[in-house]
Design an enzyme around this catalytic site. Structure first.
Site, PDB file in Angstrom:
ATOM      1  N   GLU A 128       0.764  -0.981  -0.336  1.00 39.83           N
ATOM      2  CA  GLU A 128      -0.122  -0.401  -0.147  1.00 39.83           C
ATOM      3  C   GLU A 128       0.474   1.191  -0.187  1.00 39.83           C
ATOM      4  OE1 GLU A 128      -2.848   1.798  -0.745  1.00 39.83           O
ATOM      5  OE2 GLU A 128      -4.055   1.172   0.972  1.00 39.83           O
ATOM      6  N   THR A 180      -3.920   9.216  -4.221  1.00 40.73           N
ATOM      7  CA  THR A 180      -3.121   9.167  -2.484  1.00 40.73           C
ATOM      8  C   THR A 180      -2.755  10.383  -2.309  1.00 40.73           C
ATOM      9  OG1 THR A 180      -5.152   6.989  -2.291  1.00 40.73           O
ATOM     10  CG2 THR A 180      -3.286   7.748  -0.327  1.00 40.73           C
TER      11      THR A 180
HETATM   12  N1  HSE Z   1      -6.561   6.956   5.264  1.00 39.41           N
HETATM   13  C1  HSE Z   1      -6.216   7.699   3.749  1.00 39.41           C
HETATM   14  C2  HSE Z   1      -6.178   9.038   3.407  1.00 39.41           C
HETATM   15  C3  HSE Z   1      -7.043   6.530   2.544  1.00 39.41           C
HETATM   16  O1  HSE Z   1      -7.486   9.473   2.885  1.00 39.41           O
HETATM   17  O2  HSE Z   1      -5.556   9.225   2.956  1.00 39.41           O
HETATM   18  C4  HSE Z   1      -6.497   6.458   0.820  1.00 39.41           C
HETATM   19  O3  HSE Z   1      -7.133   5.528   1.006  1.00 39.41           O
END
Ligand code: HSE
Length: 307
Positions: A128, A180
């Site tokens: 990830e 992201t």
């Molecule tokens: N918690 C992470 C974010 C999840 O919000 O950046 C990414 O899918």
């Protein structure tokens, strides 16, 4: 050659107020992955989808997760992976987590299930990290454990599966990509104490709402004063769509993970379908391609379907 087929579900991280610490798995969409055990230290990635993701193991989410696992396996083994992803990368519904979690569960099955779930989460987090440039388990943990999970701590990992009432989930995935890593870069590095208090009160409320199966408490707690005000600007018509979904009866909802997908929770299927209609209506007018899913929380997580 030993072979396994895995079904790895999409996940919704953050659940509005729980940035980086909460998430749940859903039934649809899900990735199918075929894996084979090799008798030499090698990772072979065969792309059978149209996403053209890198095939060098160090640069690939499957590879990153498997390399982390292989460092803790003494035998000379490796894996061949056929990627037939349907969860689009950059969709905000845990595409990279589905890849990373799927292959570690598949590899563990091929190796006779020698690792525990929280060890599998740790391996998958290495995969990830290649996609999001960050160390978080809020997609990976629910993908592997199923259901709704709270990650109280990343190091050492402390994953708490939560009880939850029946919930319908409506998800719209606008066909635009939000990386992201970018959606994290734009977040404030510091927050006010007042906002922090509001946020952790809501996280506590949401956890209690799930455990007590209290829909009103869940609804009241689905508020985010830290992340949504910044990231919602990346999603066309976010405020309008959210307002209309709440008017249609949704308990609440917001950005799924880092976006651009948006999700809403509902108590029953009829409301979830009314929310789907609203999402369709708002997005049809904008000329942006999109998919909508009406699904439910998936309490199983990654499944071995064959092998
Ligand atoms: N918690 C992470 C974010 C999840 O919000 O950046 C990414 O899918």
């Amino acid at each position: 050659m030993k072979e396994v087929t895995i079904l790895s579900p999409a996940t919704i991280a953050n659940i509005v107020c729980g940035f980086d610490v909460m998430g749940f798995a859903i039934h649809q969409p899900a990735d199918k992955i075929v894996m084979r055990l090799l008798e030499k230290k090698e990772i072979r990635i065969i792309n059978k989808d149209g996403y053209n993701l890198p095939t060098e193991p160090e640069k690939n989410v499957f590879g990153g997760a498997l390399l982390a696992m292989m460092r803790e396996v003494k035998e000379e083994i490796g894996f061949e992976i056929e990627s037939t992803k349907v969860i689009k990368p950059g969709s905000g519904i845990g595409s990279s987590a589905a890849s990373a979690a799927g292959v570690v569960v598949g590899a563990n099955h091929l190796l006779g299930n020698r690792f525990l779930k929280n060890e599998l989460v740790r391996f998958a987090m290495h995969g990830e990290q290649i996609a999001s440039q960050a160390w978080h388990a809020d997609n990976i943990a629910p993908c592997i454990y199923g259901g709704v999970t709270l990650i109280r701590s990343n190091e050492p990992l402390d994953i708490i599966p939560l009880d939850f009432p029946p919930l319908y989930v409506t998800v719209i995935h606008p066909q635009i990509e939000v990386k992201t890593s970018y959606a994290r870069e734009i977040l404030p590095k510091q927050v006010s104490l007042k906002d922090a208090v509001t946020q952790w009160a809501n996280v506590g409320g949401l956890v209690a709402g799930f455990m007590k199966q209290d829909y009103d408490l869940i609804s009241r707690s689905l508020q985010d004063v830290l992340i949504e005000p910044v990231r919602s600007k990346l999603i066309p018509s976010f405020d309008k769509m959210k307002k209309r979904c709440l008017e249609a009866g949704a308990l609440g909802g917001g950005i799924s993970g880092s976006g651009p997908s948006v999700f809403m929770l509902s108590k029953d299927q009829a409301t979830a379908k009314a929310v789907e209609e609203v999402m369709n209506e708002v997005y049809r007018k904008m000329g942006v391609e999109f998919n909508v899913y009406v699904t439910t929380v998936n309490s199983k997580g990654v499944e071995i379907v064959n092998g």
